[in-house]
Design a protein around this motif. Structure first.
Motif, short mmCIF file in Angstrom:
data_model
loop_
_atom_site.label_atom_id
_atom_site.label_comp_id
_atom_site.label_asym_id
_atom_site.label_seq_id
_atom_site.Cartn_x
_atom_site.Cartn_y
_atom_site.Cartn_z
N SER A 1 -9.81 2.14 10.89
CA SER A 1 -10.77 1.72 9.63
C SER A 1 -10.98 0.17 9.68
CB SER A 1 -9.89 1.97 8.37
OG SER A 1 -8.86 1.17 8.16
N GLU A 2 -12.25 -0.36 9.37
CA GLU A 2 -12.30 -1.75 9.24
C GLU A 2 -12.75 -2.04 7.80
OE1 GLU A 2 -15.00 -2.77 12.53
OE2 GLU A 2 -15.20 -0.79 12.80
N LEU A 3 -11.65 -2.69 7.22
CA LEU A 3 -11.59 -3.18 5.61
C LEU A 3 -12.95 -3.82 5.12
CD1 LEU A 3 -9.42 -3.19 3.51
CD2 LEU A 3 -9.11 -5.67 3.86
N ILE B 1 -15.93 -0.74 -5.32
CA ILE B 1 -15.43 -2.06 -5.24
C ILE B 1 -14.21 -1.85 -4.23
CG2 ILE B 1 -16.12 -2.81 -7.45
CD1 ILE B 1 -13.42 -2.05 -8.55
N ALA B 2 -13.97 -0.90 -3.86
CA ALA B 2 -12.64 -0.50 -3.04
C ALA B 2 -12.98 -0.48 -1.53
CB ALA B 2 -12.12 0.91 -3.31
N GLN B 3 -12.16 -0.93 -0.78
CA GLN B 3 -12.36 -1.15 0.66
C GLN B 3 -11.20 -0.03 1.36
OE1 GLN B 3 -11.45 -5.45 -0.10
NE2 GLN B 3 -13.20 -5.60 1.51
N THR B 4 -11.70 0.05 2.75
CA THR B 4 -10.82 0.92 3.58
C THR B 4 -9.50 0.49 3.98
OG1 THR B 4 -12.38 0.10 5.18
CG2 THR B 4 -12.87 2.40 4.61
N ASP B 5 -8.44 1.08 3.57
CA ASP B 5 -7.18 0.62 4.08
C ASP B 5 -6.59 1.61 5.05
OD1 ASP B 5 -4.35 -0.23 3.86
OD2 ASP B 5 -5.20 -1.11 1.83
N SER B 6 -5.21 1.91 5.12
CA SER B 6 -4.85 2.77 6.37
C SER B 6 -5.29 4.12 6.12
CB SER B 6 -3.25 2.85 5.81
OG SER B 6 -2.64 1.40 5.88
N ILE B 7 -5.02 4.89 7.52
CA ILE B 7 -5.49 6.22 7.81
C ILE B 7 -4.45 7.25 8.12
CG2 ILE B 7 -6.91 7.41 9.16
CD1 ILE B 7 -8.65 5.11 9.66
N LEU C 1 -9.02 13.42 8.05
CA LEU C 1 -8.56 12.09 7.77
C LEU C 1 -8.52 11.57 6.18
CD1 LEU C 1 -10.58 12.27 10.29
CD2 LEU C 1 -10.88 9.76 10.07
N TYR C 2 -7.25 10.90 5.83
CA TYR C 2 -7.17 10.59 4.64
C TYR C 2 -7.23 9.01 4.80
CZ TYR C 2 -5.22 15.28 4.04
OH TYR C 2 -5.01 16.69 4.03
N GLN C 3 -8.36 8.70 4.20
CA GLN C 3 -8.53 7.28 3.99
C GLN C 3 -8.12 6.63 2.61
OE1 GLN C 3 -10.22 4.96 6.63
NE2 GLN C 3 -9.19 3.83 4.82
N ALA C 4 -7.05 5.78 2.75
CA ALA C 4 -6.86 5.14 1.56
C ALA C 4 -7.53 4.00 1.43
CB ALA C 4 -5.31 4.45 1.79
N LEU C 5 -7.64 3.61 -0.06
CA LEU C 5 -8.68 2.72 -0.76
C LEU C 5 -7.75 1.52 -1.20
CD1 LEU C 5 -10.98 5.33 -2.35
CD2 LEU C 5 -11.37 4.02 -0.39
N HIS C 6 -8.33 0.32 -0.89
CA HIS C 6 -7.77 -0.87 -1.59
C HIS C 6 -8.57 -1.24 -2.45
CE1 HIS C 6 -5.95 -4.67 -2.45
NE2 HIS C 6 -6.95 -5.42 -1.77
N LYS D 1 -4.55 2.58 -15.39
CA LYS D 1 -4.43 1.16 -15.84
C LYS D 1 -3.25 0.33 -15.13
CE LYS D 1 -4.48 -1.79 -19.90
NZ LYS D 1 -4.44 -1.90 -21.36
N GLY D 2 -3.37 -0.59 -14.41
CA GLY D 2 -2.44 -1.50 -13.87
C GLY D 2 -1.78 -0.92 -12.49
N LEU D 3 -2.93 0.11 -11.91
CA LEU D 3 -2.77 0.42 -10.48
C LEU D 3 -3.91 -0.04 -9.77
CD1 LEU D 3 -0.68 3.97 -11.03
CD2 LEU D 3 0.09 1.78 -10.46
N GLU D 4 -3.81 -0.52 -8.84
CA GLU D 4 -5.10 -1.20 -8.14
C GLU D 4 -5.63 -0.48 -6.59
OE1 GLU D 4 -4.46 -5.23 -7.88
OE2 GLU D 4 -4.80 -5.52 -10.16
N SER D 5 -4.64 -0.11 -6.05
CA SER D 5 -4.53 0.35 -4.72
C SER D 5 -3.78 1.81 -4.24
CB SER D 5 -4.24 -0.76 -3.67
OG SER D 5 -5.39 -1.89 -4.12
#
Length: 345
Positions: A224-226, A255-261, A269-274, A300-304
């Motif tokens: 993944s390329e953030l 607004i989210a970006q590609t994190d870990s896989i 593929l489970y693509q996490a979102l930052h 609320k209060g959880l970002e990634s």
């Protein structure tokens, strides 16, 4: 890497200044039932509602935040999690009994800013990436006997190592997230032999390399390329060299970006979102299958949602989620069973 955007990077800089993150299989039904969710092709995908397991950490006074990463299962069935921004003296590596919902500190030190954790198939030790200092550190499974496995420049340039994937022989494939703070495509994939003596750049010019995982047959790597919200596929030969590279997925993250896989036994593929407490799930052909997200009341209060580990031989998955509300573990039923590649870096 744990979705290093501005706030996480500032915290890592602060950390560097101070010194210089037996289970049984579960069923396959997804929580919350199916729901419509827009996909990139205009169709619909299933929404999987994750359930809260426990809060593991709270924001640290010294760094102003907490950021959980690197969930990986040990041979004892416990889940190992790192806290990227934990200051010196506070737990940087945790061991979690997910059945009893209990945790204990596994390791701390006065230096590391650890962004991932993986157990080696070769020596059984726990390997951590220190993003701030460019090191890879290994620990005994009980958290003791810390050793610097690799440190220094690769091809004349220091690394910002984020995530790790091991091949069957125990060689490391590391996502080097160079260029993140500058916003330039200087990311690399680096192969380090299992002795820690030889480091080779397999691919460069990547956009803040983050997640890295082998496919089910170890024929290639998903990367993944953030900063471009894309996933690239690197095909490998029998010696672990890249023979081809192409863009495999473009993730519409808003607004989210590609994190870990992470990858399950069916090759999904489970693509996490930052930037959003959620994960996008694709099959190996790029079709969007599902979105895993926390309940709306918890958002609320959880970002990634930085990463996930799926129980080996079972389908129960554990997702690391963080934000001003602290660092949490959420659980859901994955689409297929967990394998080594299901430990998300």
């Amino acid at each position: 890497m744990r979705r290093l955007t501005i706030r996480p990077l500032a915290a890592l800089t602060a950390l560097a200044a101070l010194a210089a993150p037996a289970l049984t299989g579960c069923g396959t039904q997804t929580g919350g039932g199916p729901a419509a969710d827009p996909a990139s092709d205009g169709g619909t995908v299933r929404t999987v509602r994750a359930q809260h397991l426990l809060r593991l950490t709270q924001p640290h006074e010294e760094t102003g935040m907490t950021l959980l990463e690197g969930p990986t299962f040990g041979e004892d069935g416990r889940l190992v999690v790192v806290d990227v921004t934990a200051p010196a003296g506070e737990p940087k590596v945790w061991s979690v009994d997910v059945r009893r919902k209990t945790s204990r500190a596994l390791h701390t030190d006065d230096r590391g800013a650890y962004t991932s954790a993986q157990f080696s198939p070769y020596d059984g030790r726990l390997y951590l990436t220190d993003f701030a200092h460019g090191d890879i550190v290994s620990l005994a499974p009980d958290g003791g006997d810390p050793r610097t496995f690799f440190s220094g420049e690769v091809d004349g340039t220091p690394m910002n190592p984020d995530d790790i994937a091991f091949d069957r022989e125990g060689n490391l494939y590391v996502s080097d997230s160079r260029g993140l703070t500058e916003g330039v495509s200087q990311g690399r994939v680096v192969r380090i032999d299992r002795a820690g003596r030889k480091a080779t750049v397999l691919a460069d010019g990547l956009a803040a390399t983050n997640g890295i995982s082998f496919d089910t047959g170890h024929r290639g790597l998903w990367i993944s390329e953030l900063t471009e919200n894309r996933v690239s596929y690197l095909r490998l030969d029998g010696e672990g060299r890249v023979t081809s590279r192409h863009t495999a997925l473009r993730v519409d993250g808003g607004i989210a970006q590609t994190d870990s896989i992470a990858v399950d036994a069916d090759g999904n593929l489970y693509q996490a979102l930052h930037g959003r407490p959620a994960m996008a799930v694709y099959d190996r052909h790029g079709e969007r299958l599902a979105t895993v997200e926390v309940p709306a009341r918890d958002a609320k209060g959880l970002e990634s949602a930085t990463n996930v580990a799926v129980t080996p031989g079972g389908t129960r998955a554990y997702m690391t989620v963080s934000g001003p509300a602290g660092g949490h573990l959420y659980t859901f039923d994955a689409l297929a069973e967990g394998i080594r590649q299901s430990n998300g870096g």
